[in-house]
Design an enzyme around this catalytic site. Sequence first.
Site, PDB file in Angstrom:
ATOM      1  N   ASN A   1       0.851  -1.197   0.000  1.00  0.00           N
ATOM      2  CA  ASN A   1       0.000   0.000   0.000  1.00  0.00           C
ATOM      3  C   ASN A   1       0.890   1.253   0.000  1.00  0.00           C
ATOM      4  O   ASN A   1       1.987   1.258   0.572  1.00  0.00           O
ATOM      5  CB  ASN A   1      -0.981   0.010   1.174  1.00  0.00           C
ATOM      6  CG  ASN A   1      -0.343  -0.168   2.526  1.00  0.00           C
ATOM      7  OD1 ASN A   1       0.698  -0.794   2.662  1.00  0.00           O
ATOM      8  ND2 ASN A   1      -0.964   0.362   3.557  1.00  0.00           N
TER       9      ASN A   1
ATOM     10  N   GLU B   1       0.478   5.392   0.665  1.00  0.00           N
ATOM     11  CA  GLU B   1      -0.452   6.410   1.165  1.00  0.00           C
ATOM     12  C   GLU B   1      -0.084   7.818   0.727  1.00  0.00           C
ATOM     13  O   GLU B   1       1.058   8.084   0.327  1.00  0.00           O
ATOM     14  CB  GLU B   1      -0.508   6.320   2.696  1.00  0.00           C
ATOM     15  CG  GLU B   1      -1.057   4.963   3.133  1.00  0.00           C
ATOM     16  CD  GLU B   1      -1.269   4.838   4.622  1.00  0.00           C
ATOM     17  OE1 GLU B   1      -0.750   5.675   5.397  1.00  0.00           O
ATOM     18  OE2 GLU B   1      -1.968   3.896   5.022  1.00  0.00           O
TER      19      GLU B   1
ATOM     20  N   TYR C   1      -5.504  11.685   2.318  1.00  0.00           N
ATOM     21  CA  TYR C   1      -5.703  10.264   2.623  1.00  0.00           C
ATOM     22  C   TYR C   1      -6.436   9.476   1.536  1.00  0.00           C
ATOM     23  O   TYR C   1      -6.118   8.329   1.265  1.00  0.00           O
ATOM     24  CB  TYR C   1      -6.465  10.094   3.942  1.00  0.00           C
ATOM     25  CG  TYR C   1      -5.799  10.728   5.149  1.00  0.00           C
ATOM     26  CD1 TYR C   1      -4.440  11.041   5.145  1.00  0.00           C
ATOM     27  CD2 TYR C   1      -6.542  11.021   6.286  1.00  0.00           C
ATOM     28  CE1 TYR C   1      -3.833  11.628   6.244  1.00  0.00           C
ATOM     29  CE2 TYR C   1      -5.941  11.606   7.391  1.00  0.00           C
ATOM     30  CZ  TYR C   1      -4.588  11.913   7.364  1.00  0.00           C
ATOM     31  OH  TYR C   1      -3.994  12.485   8.441  1.00  0.00           O
TER      32      TYR C   1
ATOM     33  N   CYS D   1      -4.336   0.930  -2.267  1.00  0.00           N
ATOM     34  CA  CYS D   1      -4.181  -0.355  -1.571  1.00  0.00           C
ATOM     35  C   CYS D   1      -3.168  -1.247  -2.271  1.00  0.00           C
ATOM     36  O   CYS D   1      -2.943  -1.150  -3.488  1.00  0.00           O
ATOM     37  CB  CYS D   1      -5.512  -1.094  -1.529  1.00  0.00           C
ATOM     38  SG  CYS D   1      -6.772  -0.264  -0.564  1.00  0.00           S
TER      39      CYS D   1
ATOM     40  N   GLU E   1      -3.469  -4.361  -3.013  1.00  0.00           N
ATOM     41  CA  GLU E   1      -4.084  -5.226  -4.031  1.00  0.00           C
ATOM     42  C   GLU E   1      -4.119  -4.532  -5.393  1.00  0.00           C
ATOM     43  O   GLU E   1      -3.758  -5.114  -6.417  1.00  0.00           O
ATOM     44  CB  GLU E   1      -5.532  -5.573  -3.648  1.00  0.00           C
ATOM     45  CG  GLU E   1      -5.676  -6.408  -2.402  1.00  0.00           C
ATOM     46  CD  GLU E   1      -5.839  -5.558  -1.145  1.00  0.00           C
ATOM     47  OE1 GLU E   1      -5.178  -4.508  -1.017  1.00  0.00           O
ATOM     48  OE2 GLU E   1      -6.636  -5.948  -0.279  1.00  0.00           O
TER      49      GLU E   1
ATOM     50  N   CYS F   1     -10.682  -4.093   0.559  1.00  0.00           N
ATOM     51  CA  CYS F   1     -11.723  -3.060   0.660  1.00  0.00           C
ATOM     52  C   CYS F   1     -12.687  -3.186  -0.526  1.00  0.00           C
ATOM     53  O   CYS F   1     -12.417  -3.899  -1.502  1.00  0.00           O
ATOM     54  CB  CYS F   1     -11.094  -1.672   0.703  1.00  0.00           C
ATOM     55  SG  CYS F   1     -10.530  -1.083  -0.907  1.00  0.00           S
TER      56      CYS F   1
ATOM     57  N   CYS G   1     -11.185  -2.404  -4.006  1.00  0.00           N
ATOM     58  CA  CYS G   1     -10.323  -3.488  -4.497  1.00  0.00           C
ATOM     59  C   CYS G   1     -11.153  -4.687  -4.939  1.00  0.00           C
ATOM     60  O   CYS G   1     -10.831  -5.342  -5.929  1.00  0.00           O
ATOM     61  CB  CYS G   1      -9.317  -3.909  -3.433  1.00  0.00           C
ATOM     62  SG  CYS G   1      -8.004  -2.691  -3.218  1.00  0.00           S
TER      63      CYS G   1
HETATM   64  N1  THU Z   1      -5.279  -1.265   2.709  1.00  0.00           N
HETATM   65  C1  THU Z   1      -4.787  -2.101   1.740  1.00  0.00           C
HETATM   66  O1  THU Z   1      -3.717  -1.862   1.178  1.00  0.00           O
HETATM   67  N2  THU Z   1      -5.503  -3.189   1.423  1.00  0.00           N
HETATM   68  C2  THU Z   1      -6.623  -3.600   2.067  1.00  0.00           C
HETATM   69  O2  THU Z   1      -7.155  -4.651   1.755  1.00  0.00           O
HETATM   70  C3  THU Z   1      -7.195  -2.778   3.141  1.00  0.00           C
HETATM   71  C4  THU Z   1      -6.531  -1.474   3.378  1.00  0.00           C
HETATM   72  C5  THU Z   1      -4.478  -0.116   3.101  1.00  0.00           C
HETATM   73  C6  THU Z   1      -5.017   1.223   2.762  1.00  0.00           C
HETATM   74  C7  THU Z   1      -4.318   2.096   3.775  1.00  0.00           C
HETATM   75  O3  THU Z   1      -3.025   2.414   3.292  1.00  0.00           O
HETATM   76  C8  THU Z   1      -4.165   1.193   4.988  1.00  0.00           C
HETATM   77  O4  THU Z   1      -4.322  -0.137   4.500  1.00  0.00           O
HETATM   78  C9  THU Z   1      -5.154   1.459   6.098  1.00  0.00           C
HETATM   79  O5  THU Z   1      -6.446   1.471   5.610  1.00  0.00           O
END
Ligand code: THU
Length: 132
Positions: free
Chosen positions: A45, A47, A51, A56, A58, A87, A90
């Site tokens: 992930n 960021e 935000y 993500c 995935e 999420c 994704c």
């Molecule tokens: N996140 C992912 O990379 N994949 C997921 O399946 C759930 C959430 C990340 C997004 C963000 O950078 C952090 O996890 C917290 O939400």
Amino acid sequence: MEAVESELLKKAAREAAKASYSPYSHYPVGAAVLAEDGQIFSACNVESSTYGLSICAERNALTAAIAKGLRKFRALAVWSKNGATPCGACRQVIWELCGEIPIYIIDADGKEKCYISSVLLPDPFDEKKLRK
Ligand code: THU
């Protein structure tokens, strides 16, 4: 899928999380996708201080594979410390790019769950079906 392949895939997801850029959530996630030809693409992930622009693991893994010309995928693995499931955004992208595949969810204790895409996203919006 051979057990050795799924083990490699899960390991790739776990390794990918180490590169996570998550200074805001402090929640590293790694994902790896297995292409039809056996290649594995992994990502973490990433960021943003805005935000909502965070991406993500995935989707980063899938777009990395797509950018290398791969179009068919056999499995996906996602690692996070407590085994987060993908999420909603994704789930939609996984469905569109992968169709019905196994999705392995792994946590830091090595516990795992496995879902198929349609269980994570029942009755998805599917542009291909709408064109028929
Ligand atoms: N996140 C992912 O990379 N994949 C997921 O399946 C759930 C959430 C990340 C997004 C963000 O950078 C952090 O996890 C917290 O939400």
